[in-house]
Design a protein around this motif. Structure first.
Motif, PDB file in Angstrom:
ATOM      1  N   UNK A 261       0.829  -1.210   0.000  1.00  0.00           N
ATOM      2  CA  UNK A 261       0.000   0.000   0.000  1.00  0.00           C
ATOM      3  C   UNK A 261       0.862   1.258   0.000  1.00  0.00           C
ATOM      4  N   UNK A 262       1.908   1.247   0.807  1.00  0.00           N
ATOM      5  CA  UNK A 262       2.788   2.419   0.888  1.00  0.00           C
ATOM      6  C   UNK A 262       3.600   2.561  -0.397  1.00  0.00           C
ATOM      7  N   UNK A 263       4.011   1.440  -0.982  1.00  0.00           N
ATOM      8  CA  UNK A 263       4.732   1.499  -2.256  1.00  0.00           C
ATOM      9  C   UNK A 263       3.837   2.103  -3.338  1.00  0.00           C
ATOM     10  N   UNK A 264       2.557   1.744  -3.344  1.00  0.00           N
ATOM     11  CA  UNK A 264       1.619   2.327  -4.296  1.00  0.00           C
ATOM     12  C   UNK A 264       1.423   3.823  -4.013  1.00  0.00           C
ATOM     13  N   UNK A 265       1.463   4.210  -2.750  1.00  0.00           N
ATOM     14  CA  UNK A 265       1.400   5.623  -2.369  1.00  0.00           C
ATOM     15  C   UNK A 265       2.572   6.381  -2.996  1.00  0.00           C
ATOM     16  N   UNK A 266       3.747   5.796  -2.914  1.00  0.00           N
ATOM     17  CA  UNK A 266       4.947   6.425  -3.490  1.00  0.00           C
ATOM     18  C   UNK A 266       4.790   6.568  -4.995  1.00  0.00           C
ATOM     19  N   UNK A 267       4.268   5.527  -5.638  1.00  0.00           N
ATOM     20  CA  UNK A 267       4.068   5.572  -7.087  1.00  0.00           C
ATOM     21  C   UNK A 267       3.128   6.706  -7.469  1.00  0.00           C
ATOM     22  N   UNK A 268       2.050   6.875  -6.709  1.00  0.00           N
ATOM     23  CA  UNK A 268       1.025   7.866  -7.057  1.00  0.00           C
ATOM     24  C   UNK A 268       1.387   9.286  -6.635  1.00  0.00           C
ATOM     25  N   UNK A 269       2.005   9.438  -5.455  1.00  0.00           N
ATOM     26  CA  UNK A 269       2.162  10.768  -4.853  1.00  0.00           C
ATOM     27  C   UNK A 269       3.568  11.358  -4.972  1.00  0.00           C
ATOM     28  N   UNK A 270       4.503  10.620  -5.486  1.00  0.00           N
ATOM     29  CA  UNK A 270       5.851  11.124  -5.790  1.00  0.00           C
ATOM     30  C   UNK A 270       6.518  11.875  -4.631  1.00  0.00           C
ATOM     31  N   UNK A 271       6.630  11.304  -3.467  1.00  0.00           N
ATOM     32  CA  UNK A 271       7.322  12.010  -2.378  1.00  0.00           C
ATOM     33  C   UNK A 271       8.791  12.230  -2.725  1.00  0.00           C
ATOM     34  N   UNK A 272       9.361  13.312  -2.176  1.00  0.00           N
ATOM     35  CA  UNK A 272      10.759  13.627  -2.472  1.00  0.00           C
ATOM     36  C   UNK A 272      11.724  13.027  -1.450  1.00  0.00           C
ATOM     37  N   UNK A 273      11.188  12.605  -0.300  1.00  0.00           N
ATOM     38  CA  UNK A 273      12.019  12.042   0.760  1.00  0.00           C
ATOM     39  C   UNK A 273      11.135  11.265   1.722  1.00  0.00           C
ATOM     40  N   UNK A 274      11.761  10.486   2.590  1.00  0.00           N
ATOM     41  CA  UNK A 274      11.005   9.723   3.589  1.00  0.00           C
ATOM     42  C   UNK A 274      10.351  10.661   4.586  1.00  0.00           C
ATOM     43  N   UNK A 275      11.127  11.611   5.122  1.00  0.00           N
ATOM     44  CA  UNK A 275      10.640  12.574   6.108  1.00  0.00           C
ATOM     45  C   UNK A 275      11.335  13.899   5.842  1.00  0.00           C
TER      46      UNK A 275
ATOM     47  N   UNK B 187       4.711  12.001   6.126  1.00  0.00           N
ATOM     48  CA  UNK B 187       3.790  13.082   6.497  1.00  0.00           C
ATOM     49  C   UNK B 187       2.625  13.237   5.535  1.00  0.00           C
ATOM     50  N   UNK B 188       2.673  12.530   4.418  1.00  0.00           N
ATOM     51  CA  UNK B 188       1.574  12.624   3.457  1.00  0.00           C
ATOM     52  C   UNK B 188       0.306  11.983   4.007  1.00  0.00           C
ATOM     53  N   UNK B 189      -0.839  12.518   3.569  1.00  0.00           N
ATOM     54  CA  UNK B 189      -2.102  11.847   3.858  1.00  0.00           C
ATOM     55  C   UNK B 189      -2.111  10.527   3.096  1.00  0.00           C
ATOM     56  N   UNK B 190      -2.561   9.477   3.765  1.00  0.00           N
ATOM     57  CA  UNK B 190      -2.621   8.158   3.142  1.00  0.00           C
ATOM     58  C   UNK B 190      -3.719   8.151   2.090  1.00  0.00           C
ATOM     59  N   UNK B 191      -3.379   7.740   0.890  1.00  0.00           N
ATOM     60  CA  UNK B 191      -4.314   7.798  -0.232  1.00  0.00           C
ATOM     61  C   UNK B 191      -5.584   7.006   0.045  1.00  0.00           C
ATOM     62  N   UNK B 192      -5.453   5.856   0.674  1.00  0.00           N
ATOM     63  CA  UNK B 192      -6.616   5.004   0.922  1.00  0.00           C
ATOM     64  C   UNK B 192      -7.479   5.473   2.094  1.00  0.00           C
TER      65      UNK B 192
ATOM     66  N   UNK C 163       0.707   8.547   6.403  1.00  0.00           N
ATOM     67  CA  UNK C 163       1.376   7.276   6.121  1.00  0.00           C
ATOM     68  C   UNK C 163       2.054   6.749   7.381  1.00  0.00           C
ATOM     69  N   UNK C 164       2.661   7.651   8.152  1.00  0.00           N
ATOM     70  CA  UNK C 164       3.318   7.246   9.397  1.00  0.00           C
ATOM     71  C   UNK C 164       2.328   6.581  10.343  1.00  0.00           C
ATOM     72  N   UNK C 165       1.139   7.135  10.448  1.00  0.00           N
ATOM     73  CA  UNK C 165       0.125   6.573  11.339  1.00  0.00           C
ATOM     74  C   UNK C 165      -0.359   5.209  10.849  1.00  0.00           C
ATOM     75  N   UNK C 166      -0.498   5.061   9.547  1.00  0.00           N
ATOM     76  CA  UNK C 166      -0.927   3.779   8.981  1.00  0.00           C
ATOM     77  C   UNK C 166       0.103   2.697   9.280  1.00  0.00           C
ATOM     78  N   UNK C 167       1.361   3.006   9.112  1.00  0.00           N
ATOM     79  CA  UNK C 167       2.416   2.039   9.396  1.00  0.00           C
ATOM     80  C   UNK C 167       2.447   1.662  10.871  1.00  0.00           C
ATOM     81  N   UNK C 168       2.331   2.659  11.711  1.00  0.00           N
ATOM     82  CA  UNK C 168       2.379   2.411  13.152  1.00  0.00           C
ATOM     83  C   UNK C 168       1.185   1.581  13.625  1.00  0.00           C
ATOM     84  N   UNK C 169       0.033   1.769  12.986  1.00  0.00           N
ATOM     85  CA  UNK C 169      -1.145   0.989  13.369  1.00  0.00           C
ATOM     86  C   UNK C 169      -1.038  -0.454  12.880  1.00  0.00           C
ATOM     87  N   UNK C 170      -0.279  -0.677  11.801  1.00  0.00           N
ATOM     88  CA  UNK C 170      -0.064  -2.042  11.309  1.00  0.00           C
ATOM     89  C   UNK C 170       0.854  -2.815  12.251  1.00  0.00           C
ATOM     90  N   UNK C 171       1.857  -2.134  12.784  1.00  0.00           N
ATOM     91  CA  UNK C 171       2.761  -2.727  13.775  1.00  0.00           C
ATOM     92  C   UNK C 171       3.463  -1.575  14.495  1.00  0.00           C
TER      93      UNK C 171
END
Length: 277
Positions: A181-195, A244-249, A255-263
């Motif tokens: 899901x996060x990899x697809x986020x990167x594909x769609x939203x083109x972030x310039x860095x992790x943080x 820091x991006x809003x999660x597309x889904x 995105x940080x919150x989505x990852x943290x909620x997964x584990x």
């Protein structure tokens, strides 16, 4: 001068994949010597490469392979001029062959990969050979290798966009699904860095200057420009850095919150995004 039979021409065509007329001309020039004829055809490929050096390889395909442990991924992006060639069986076979050789031999750079010998010849010559057959510029437009605690790949449906995502603090959790899901986020939203800490100084300076100029154009007082620009910079971080991006889904979460909620503690250590064209 040797007599060139139709059988000879067909034999050379089967050996090289070149066109019938090209094979006949090469055999005639080589006086029937098959090895010399093959060299002539390869030289033709080199001429194709030179004559098309200014052409844009805006089409192509991304090839990705992950090791069994899921800790290292390798990506090769092979470029060409047309979508027709990108879907060609020989083009696809070459891309996979180059990728497999890169993984097997632990290549780290595109330069090393081009010099790597496959079936007795460097990869660069294999590219030249296919250019001679197909008549288009073909080149390695990107080569990436990513290591991490868990690496998740994603290749977009058009085959021209690939992402490698490295996760850390995975524990014993299967993070493949959230990773995709996060990899697809990167594909769609083109972030310039992790943080925001990963944004280079030149980009930060440029964003601040743009913010100041926008505020100045809006008639804001000079004393307020710095503060306004910093506010715009923070907005840039929110929009353009992955965690820091809003999660597309689910745009109620970052995105940080989505990852943290997964584990708990799960986050991103690095990513690569490669797009052809």
């Amino acid at each position: 001068m040797a007599t060139i039979s139709a059988q000879d021409v067909n034999k050379l065509r089967q050996m090289t994949g070149a066109g019938m007329m090209d094979c006949k001309k090469a055999l005639t020039e080589a006086n029937g010597d098959f090895e010399a004829a093959i060299d002539i055809l390869r030289k033709k490929g080199q001429k194709v490469s030179a004559s098309r050096s200014d052409r844009q390889t805006s089409e192509g395909a991304v090839f990705v392979k992950v090791n069994d442990a899921g800790t290292t991924a390798t990506l090769v992006a092979l470029g060409c001029e047309t979508d027709f060639v990108a879907k060609n069986e020989e083009f696809q076979k070459l891309g996979n062959t180059v990728l497999d050789a890169a993984v097997k031999n632990g290549m780290d750079t595109a330069g090393e990969l081009l010099a790597l010998h496959v079936d007795g010849r460097p990869v660069s010559e294999h590219l030249t050979d296919l250019m001679g057959k197909i008549g288009e510029k073909i080149e390695i437009v990107a080569f990436e290798k990513l290591e991490g605690e868990k690496v998740v790949p994603y290749v977009h449906s058009n085959g021209k966009l690939g992402v490698l995502l490295a996760l850390k603090n995975t524990g014993n959790t299967d993070v493949t699904e959230v990773g995709k899901d996060v990899a697809m986020q990167i594909a769609a939203m083109r972030p310039v860095a992790v943080d925001k800490d990963g944004v280079d100084a030149a980009t930060i300076e440029r964003e601040i200057e743009i913010g100041k100029e926008q505020a100045r154009a809006d008639g804001k007082p000079e004393a307020m420009l710095e503060k306004i620009a910093m506010g715009k910079l923070n907005k840039f971080y929110k929009d353009s850095t992955l965690l820091n991006q809003e999660f597309v889904k689910d745009n109620s979460k970052t995105v940080a919150q989505v990852l943290d909620s997964a584990h708990k503690g799960l986050t991103v250590s690095n990513f690569k995004r490669i797009q052809i064209g």
